[in-house]
Structures are given as structure tokens and as C-alpha cells.
Design a protein around this motif. Structure first.
Motif, PDB file in Angstrom:
ATOM      1  N   SER A   1       0.759  -1.210  -0.117  1.00 55.85           N
ATOM      2  CA  SER A   1       0.049   0.178   0.091  1.00 55.85           C
ATOM      3  C   SER A   1       0.881   1.389   0.135  1.00 55.85           C
ATOM      4  CB  SER A   1      -1.044   0.013   1.232  1.00 55.85           C
ATOM      5  OG  SER A   1      -0.089   0.301   2.548  1.00 55.85           O
ATOM      6  N   LEU A   2       0.793   1.864  -1.123  1.00 54.65           N
ATOM      7  CA  LEU A   2       1.669   3.350  -1.306  1.00 54.65           C
ATOM      8  C   LEU A   2       0.651   4.416  -0.850  1.00 54.65           C
ATOM      9  CD1 LEU A   2       4.144   4.679  -2.214  1.00 54.65           C
ATOM     10  CD2 LEU A   2       3.363   4.345  -4.345  1.00 54.65           C
ATOM     11  N   SER A   3       0.940   5.075   0.062  1.00 50.24           N
ATOM     12  CA  SER A   3       0.078   6.328   0.294  1.00 50.24           C
ATOM     13  C   SER A   3       0.494   7.460  -0.841  1.00 50.24           C
ATOM     14  CB  SER A   3       0.080   6.934   1.614  1.00 50.24           C
ATOM     15  OG  SER A   3      -0.532   7.923   1.864  1.00 50.24           O
ATOM     16  N   ILE A   4      -0.267   8.080  -1.350  1.00 46.60           N
ATOM     17  CA  ILE A   4      -0.158   9.338  -2.175  1.00 46.60           C
ATOM     18  C   ILE A   4      -0.585  10.458  -1.802  1.00 46.60           C
ATOM     19  CG2 ILE A   4       0.375   7.712  -4.363  1.00 46.60           C
ATOM     20  CD1 ILE A   4      -2.505   8.573  -5.248  1.00 46.60           C
ATOM     21  N   ASN A   5      -1.168  10.641  -0.546  1.00 51.54           N
ATOM     22  CA  ASN A   5      -1.488  11.776   0.310  1.00 51.54           C
ATOM     23  C   ASN A   5      -0.318  12.658   0.674  1.00 51.54           C
ATOM     24  OD1 ASN A   5      -2.863  13.396   1.778  1.00 51.54           O
ATOM     25  ND2 ASN A   5      -3.659  12.103   3.170  1.00 51.54           N
ATOM     26  N   THR A   6      -0.388  13.726  -0.317  1.00 54.79           N
ATOM     27  CA  THR A   6       0.903  14.538  -0.119  1.00 54.79           C
ATOM     28  C   THR A   6       0.941  15.172   1.359  1.00 54.79           C
ATOM     29  OG1 THR A   6      -0.136  16.369  -1.233  1.00 54.79           O
ATOM     30  CG2 THR A   6       1.418  14.878  -2.476  1.00 54.79           C
ATOM     31  N   ASP A   7      -0.167  15.274   1.988  1.00 50.52           N
ATOM     32  CA  ASP A   7      -0.312  15.842   3.403  1.00 50.52           C
ATOM     33  C   ASP A   7       0.557  14.929   4.455  1.00 50.52           C
ATOM     34  OD1 ASP A   7      -1.923  17.871   2.612  1.00 50.52           O
ATOM     35  OD2 ASP A   7      -3.718  16.793   3.246  1.00 50.52           O
ATOM     36  N   GLU A   8       0.928  13.653   4.062  1.00 49.11           N
ATOM     37  CA  GLU A   8       1.822  12.896   4.809  1.00 49.11           C
ATOM     38  C   GLU A   8       3.388  12.838   4.676  1.00 49.11           C
ATOM     39  OE1 GLU A   8      -1.932   9.716   5.216  1.00 49.11           O
ATOM     40  OE2 GLU A   8      -0.157   9.077   4.136  1.00 49.11           O
ATOM     41  N   TYR A   9       3.645  13.803   3.786  1.00 47.07           N
ATOM     42  CA  TYR A   9       5.020  13.913   3.387  1.00 47.07           C
ATOM     43  C   TYR A   9       5.685  15.198   3.491  1.00 47.07           C
ATOM     44  CZ  TYR A   9       4.301   9.530   0.966  1.00 47.07           C
ATOM     45  OH  TYR A   9       3.949   8.079   0.742  1.00 47.07           O
TER      46      TYR A   9
ATOM     47  N   ARG B   1       6.681 -13.628  -8.155  1.00 46.07           N
ATOM     48  CA  ARG B   1       5.883 -13.781  -7.016  1.00 46.07           C
ATOM     49  C   ARG B   1       4.657 -12.928  -7.221  1.00 46.07           C
ATOM     50  NH1 ARG B   1       8.107 -18.121  -5.507  1.00 46.07           N
ATOM     51  NH2 ARG B   1      10.284 -18.162  -4.952  1.00 46.07           N
ATOM     52  N   GLU B   2       3.671 -13.431  -6.594  1.00 48.40           N
ATOM     53  CA  GLU B   2       2.219 -12.633  -6.850  1.00 48.40           C
ATOM     54  C   GLU B   2       2.331 -11.417  -6.097  1.00 48.40           C
ATOM     55  OE1 GLU B   2      -1.501 -14.749  -6.103  1.00 48.40           O
ATOM     56  OE2 GLU B   2      -0.383 -16.549  -6.325  1.00 48.40           O
ATOM     57  N   LEU B   3       1.834 -10.447  -6.661  1.00 45.13           N
ATOM     58  CA  LEU B   3       2.125  -8.992  -6.013  1.00 45.13           C
ATOM     59  C   LEU B   3       0.710  -8.102  -6.397  1.00 45.13           C
ATOM     60  CD1 LEU B   3       3.856  -6.698  -5.215  1.00 45.13           C
ATOM     61  CD2 LEU B   3       4.593  -6.332  -7.522  1.00 45.13           C
ATOM     62  N   ASP B   4       0.477  -7.367  -5.328  1.00 44.32           N
ATOM     63  CA  ASP B   4      -0.520  -6.258  -5.675  1.00 44.32           C
ATOM     64  C   ASP B   4      -0.017  -5.014  -4.846  1.00 44.32           C
ATOM     65  OD1 ASP B   4      -3.328  -7.239  -6.406  1.00 44.32           O
ATOM     66  OD2 ASP B   4      -2.674  -9.096  -5.527  1.00 44.32           O
ATOM     67  N   VAL B   5      -0.393  -3.968  -5.900  1.00 45.54           N
ATOM     68  CA  VAL B   5       0.241  -2.605  -5.240  1.00 45.54           C
ATOM     69  C   VAL B   5      -1.072  -1.756  -5.311  1.00 45.54           C
ATOM     70  CG1 VAL B   5       1.745  -0.515  -5.643  1.00 45.54           C
ATOM     71  CG2 VAL B   5       2.456  -2.892  -5.841  1.00 45.54           C
ATOM     72  N   LEU B   6      -1.360  -0.898  -4.309  1.00 49.31           N
ATOM     73  CA  LEU B   6      -2.543  -0.176  -4.464  1.00 49.31           C
ATOM     74  C   LEU B   6      -2.258   1.168  -3.777  1.00 49.31           C
ATOM     75  CD1 LEU B   6      -5.582  -0.755  -4.595  1.00 49.31           C
ATOM     76  CD2 LEU B   6      -5.854  -1.030  -2.128  1.00 49.31           C
ATOM     77  N   THR B   7      -2.856   2.107  -4.416  1.00 52.26           N
ATOM     78  CA  THR B   7      -2.832   3.600  -3.627  1.00 52.26           C
ATOM     79  C   THR B   7      -4.133   4.162  -3.588  1.00 52.26           C
ATOM     80  OG1 THR B   7      -3.010   4.568  -5.935  1.00 52.26           O
ATOM     81  CG2 THR B   7      -0.843   3.884  -5.258  1.00 52.26           C
ATOM     82  N   GLN B   8      -4.382   5.405  -3.217  1.00 55.18           N
ATOM     83  CA  GLN B   8      -5.785   5.815  -2.753  1.00 55.18           C
ATOM     84  C   GLN B   8      -6.540   5.997  -3.984  1.00 55.18           C
ATOM     85  OE1 GLN B   8      -3.063   6.885  -1.204  1.00 55.18           O
ATOM     86  NE2 GLN B   8      -3.404   7.604   0.883  1.00 55.18           N
ATOM     87  N   LYS B   9      -5.715   5.966  -5.233  1.00 57.34           N
ATOM     88  CA  LYS B   9      -6.437   5.987  -6.491  1.00 57.34           C
ATOM     89  C   LYS B   9      -6.805   4.845  -7.301  1.00 57.34           C
ATOM     90  CE  LYS B   9      -5.257  10.870  -7.643  1.00 57.34           C
ATOM     91  NZ  LYS B   9      -4.469  11.798  -8.503  1.00 57.34           N
ATOM     92  N   GLY B  10      -6.285   3.789  -6.373  1.00 60.90           N
ATOM     93  CA  GLY B  10      -6.756   2.510  -7.210  1.00 60.90           C
ATOM     94  C   GLY B  10      -5.452   1.693  -7.270  1.00 60.90           C
TER      95      GLY B  10
END
Length: 461
Positions: free
Chosen positions: A311-319, A344-353
Motif C-alpha cells: 500500500s503506497l500512500s499518495i496523500n501529500t499531506d503525509e510527506y 511472486r504474486e504482487l498487488d500494489v494499491l494507492t488511494q486512486k486504485g
């Protein structure tokens, strides 16, 4: 909700408004008295509403004509009008005004200046008329590079006509900038080649091209552009680091990763238990059965294939800064790329999907398109979404900024199902690499991308 065209909706509104009036007339006729109108008149016949309905009806009626006029403008008028530069329009307007002034007040000087301006236009037209016969090839050696690597390309121009071509300029749009290449006088079949280098200081998708030739007069009153190639997308991928051997405790699992759930058939032996009718006889442990004089069967820990979820947060308020945000993207891209490299199986998720993870190229392309923005959903909300989206994950990484607190990390960890290893990579530009634990969550602090392999080795130890 009413349906139909705006005219039909306006007619329906009028009928609803006139219904009380007709009812009053009917009651007054039958009862001999005046009936009382409803106290509240429907508001849909308000003048503003009627005007809005009429405007919508007119807009729908004019839409086909507007579309046709727009296509005709772009097909026939705009190619001619776009040839005139801003300076050309100024000179043309000045010539018309001077001629009108000369005619009105008899100023011969104004007429002479207007005539000179018209002659300049005729002189400029001679420079832009005619057809150019170029063969242009735009060649990008690589359309995908990492931040810091130079993207090299070339433009090969050949004269495909049977007569010499005059000197001209070629323009190559590169993002918001434009590079200009000067072509010399070219003989028939002559080839001229230019090399160029595009610096890649930051992550971006840069549109290169299309290559266009420019023919202009010496005063630049007219500029004629002809497109010769299609645009090319140049992907400047985020910088990544190699994690070979550093994520062995999280990614590599030749026999699967043991969990807390017990199974009657698997590869990870756990213990022996009494035989229960229905158990597979192949798992009977005969040596223990002979010693205890009762049937004993093997019990196993259920294992699963390593399935990474990031899970990669792209909320710039947290940086704290853009550099910190780019570091977080590089960290997530490095971990994801290593997982894909090891199949390996991989899933990457951000706030935009979710991001595409079929190949490393798709992952890095989507990482390049990421645009951070202030938003309501924080890292905790993203962690909960990840737990619902990827319920079968075996290892979960939370990549967050330095603005995420320990309380928020604890809440994010609480959303992870039991038996799933969870780690938080907290990026903070310039910070020393460190490891800490918050309950069952391992928190890794990364201040530089080169420290990622080191902190992952410490966490896997």
C-alpha cells in the motif's frame, strides 16, 4: 425524475403548475364558490427554471450545427489562419486601420504605410508557399529510462524530391519545451541527421514530438508548420535499487510460508495427533503407532505461496517534501520489482486504485504516472482497503511518509488479518536507517534509497 427533451420537461412543468388553477375552476363551477388555491405554488415554473429549460433546449437544438461548424473550422479555416503569427496579425490590423484613416481624412502617408504593410504580407507569402518533400524519421533509442539517465534520440531527414530544398527549421516539442534543428540546403536524396539528448531529472511521462518543419519569412509575419511524425511517449521511471538477497525472509519461499492454521496435508510438519476416522492413512506415522500401540497421524502447518501486497500512500499531506514523496515511490517500486523478478504474486494499491503488476514494465509505467495530491483518505484508510482487496496476502508493506504517526501505524496494522506478516516502510529524507516494533508491526525507517536493502536484511534476520 422526468425524462425526455428539455421542451417536454418544460411542458410537463407547465402542466403541473396549471393543474391547481383548473381544479379551482372546476370546484368553483360545481360549488358556486371560489376554491382556495394551494398556499405553495410549485417552484419549477420559476422564471429562472423556465429560462434554464429553454436554454437547454436551444443548446440541444444547436449542438449538431455547432459540432459541424467546429469541424469545418478545424478542417478549412484554422490551417490558414494559424499560419499568421501574432506579429502578422498586428501588422495586418495596423494596415487596415491606416488605410481606413487615409480614406476618411485623406492622409496619403497613412495610405502609403498601409500599402507597404500589404506588400510585406505578399512578400511573406512567397516564403511559405510550396510543398516540402521531406522524409523524417524520429528514433528514440529507449522510450523508458530511469531518473538520472539520459534519453538519447535522433532525427534523420532526407530530401525525397527531385530538386534541391532551401534551408529550413525543424521543431521537436519535448514536453513543455521545444528544440529547434536547422536544416541546410539539401540536394535530392541527401540525408541530414541530428542527435539530441533529453535530461531526466525527475519522474514524468514526456511527450516527444511530433517533428514539424517550419517555413517562415525573414520578418516572421507568417509561419507554416507541417507535421512529419507521430508523438512518442518517453517514460522516466522512478529510481529503483536492487534487492537481490535482501528480501529473502519475505519473498523467497520454495516450499511455501507456514501459517498458524493447521492442516492434515501439507509440506510443513507440525506435530502428531490421534487418528480420527476419515484421516488419510498415508499420513499415519507407523513408528509412533508401534511404540504407543495406537494410530497416530502427522499434522501439518498450512502453507501458502508468498503473495506480497504493497500500500503506497499518495496523500501529500503525509510527506514533508516532494523529495520524500519521490523516495516513497522509489521504495515501493523497488520492492515490487524484486517480487516480479522472482515471479511472486504482487498487488500494489494507492488511494486512486490498484496498479498493474503483470510485468515490471507495467508496474514502473504506472508508478511513473502517479500524481500525489492532498486528500481525505490517509494511510490508515488505504490499509483497510488493502486488507479487503487482497485478503490472501502473506506479506504486507505499508509505504508511508514521515507525517504518519505511530498511532496511525498501529491502526493500519490492526486491519491486517492474523497470520500475515506486516511491515511499514516510513520514509524520511536524510534519516538514518532504523528498525522498531509497534505490536506485531515492524517499522523500518529509510532516509535514502540505498538504505532499503540494509533495513530489509535487518527485518528478515
Amino acid at each position: 425524475m422526468s425524462t425526455g427533451t428539455p421542451l417536454k420537461r418544460a411542458a410537463a412543468s407547465a402542466r403541473r403548475y396549471l393543474a391547481p388553477l383548473r381544479e379551482r375552476e372546476r370546484l368553483g363551477t360545481l360549488g358556486g364558490g371560489a376554491a382556495k388555491l394551494p398556499e405553495r405554488i410549485p417552484s419549477k415554473l420559476h422564471p429562472a427554471a423556465v429560462w434554464r429549460e429553454a436554454s437547454q433546449a436551444l443548446a440541444e437544438w444547436l449542438a449538431p450545427f455547432r459540432k459541424k461548424l467546429s469541424s469545418l473550422w478545424l478542417a478549412y479555416a484554422w490551417p490558414f489562419l494559424s499560419v499568421v503569427s501574432i506579429l502578422g496579425w498586428v501588422v495586418l490590423a495596423a494596415a487596415i486601420l491606416l488605410w481606413m484613416a487615409g480614406q476618411a481624412w485623406g492622409w496619403q502617408e497613412a495610405k502609403s504605410a498601409a500599402l507597404v504593410a500589404f506588400l510585406l504580407f505578399l512578400f511573406a507569402v512567397a516564403f511559405v508557399l510550396g510543398r516540402s518533400a521531406y522524409g523524417v524519421v524520429l528514433d528514440m533509442s529507449r522510450t523508458r529510462v530511469a531518473v538520472g539517465d539520459d534519453a538519447v534520440g535522433s532525427i534523420a531527414v532526407s530530401n525525397t524530391s527531385t530538386r534541391p530544398l532551401l534551408p529550413a527549421d525543424l521543431e521537436l516539442p519535448v514536453g513543455s519545451n521545444t528544440a529547434v534543428f536547422h536544416l541546410p540546403r539539401m540536394k535530392p536524396a541527401q540525408v541530414h541527421e541530428d542527435l539530441f539528448t533529453i535530461p531526466t531529472a525527475r519522474r514524468a511521462v514526456i511527450v516527444v514530438g511530433p517533428v514539424r518543419s517550419v517555413r517562415a519569412d525573414p520578418l516572421h509575419l507568417l509561419r507554416r508548420r507541417v507535421l512529419w511524425t507521430d508523438p512518442v511517449d518517453l517514460y522516466v521511471h522512478p529510481k529503483t535499487t536492487v534487492l537481490a538477497g535482501s528480501a529473502a525472509g519475505f519473498i523467497r519461499d520454495l516450499e511455501g510460508m507456514p501459517t498458524t492454521e493447521l492442516s492434515s496435508a501439507d509440506v510443513s510438519f507440525h506435530a502428531l495427533r490421534d487418528y480420527v476416522p476419515g484421516d488419510d492413512r498415508r499420513h499415519i506415522h507407523w513408528k509412533t503407532t508401534a511404540r504407543t500401540n495406537k494410530l497416530m497421524v502427522r499434522q501439518f502447518e498450512e502453507t501458502r505461496r508468498a503473495h506480497l501486497a504493497i500500500s503506497l500512500s499518495i496523500n501529500t499531506d503525509e510527506y514533508e517534501s516532494e523529495t520524500e514523496f519521490e523516495l516513497a515511490i522509489s521504495v515501493a517500486a523497488s520492492i515490487g520489482r524484486q517480487a516480479i523478478r522472482e515471479q511472486r504474486e504482487l498487488d500494489v494499491l494507492t488511494q486512486k486504485g490498484p496498479l498493474r503488476c503483470e510485468t515490471g514494465r507495467n508496474l514502473l509505467d504506472d508508478m511513473t504516472r502517479i500524481v500525489g495530491a492532498p486528500m481525505r483518505r490517509n494511510a490508515v484508510d488505504l490499509a483497510r482497503t488493502l486488507a479487503d482487496t487482497v485478503p490472501n496476502a502473506s506479506v504486507v508493506f505499508f509505504v508511508v511518509g514521515s507525517g504518519v504517526t505511530a498511532t496511525q501505524l498501529r491502526s493500519a496494522s490492526a486491519s491486517v488479518p492474523a497470520g500475515v506478516r506486516s511491515l511499514a516502510v516510513r520514509v524520511q529524507a536524510g534519516a538514518a536507517p532504523a528498525r522498531a516494533n509497534i505490536a506485531d508491526l515492524t517499522v523500518l525507517t529509510v532516509g535514502d534509497l540505498d538504505d532499503l536493502a540494509l533495513v530489509l536484511r535487518k527485518a528478515a534476520a
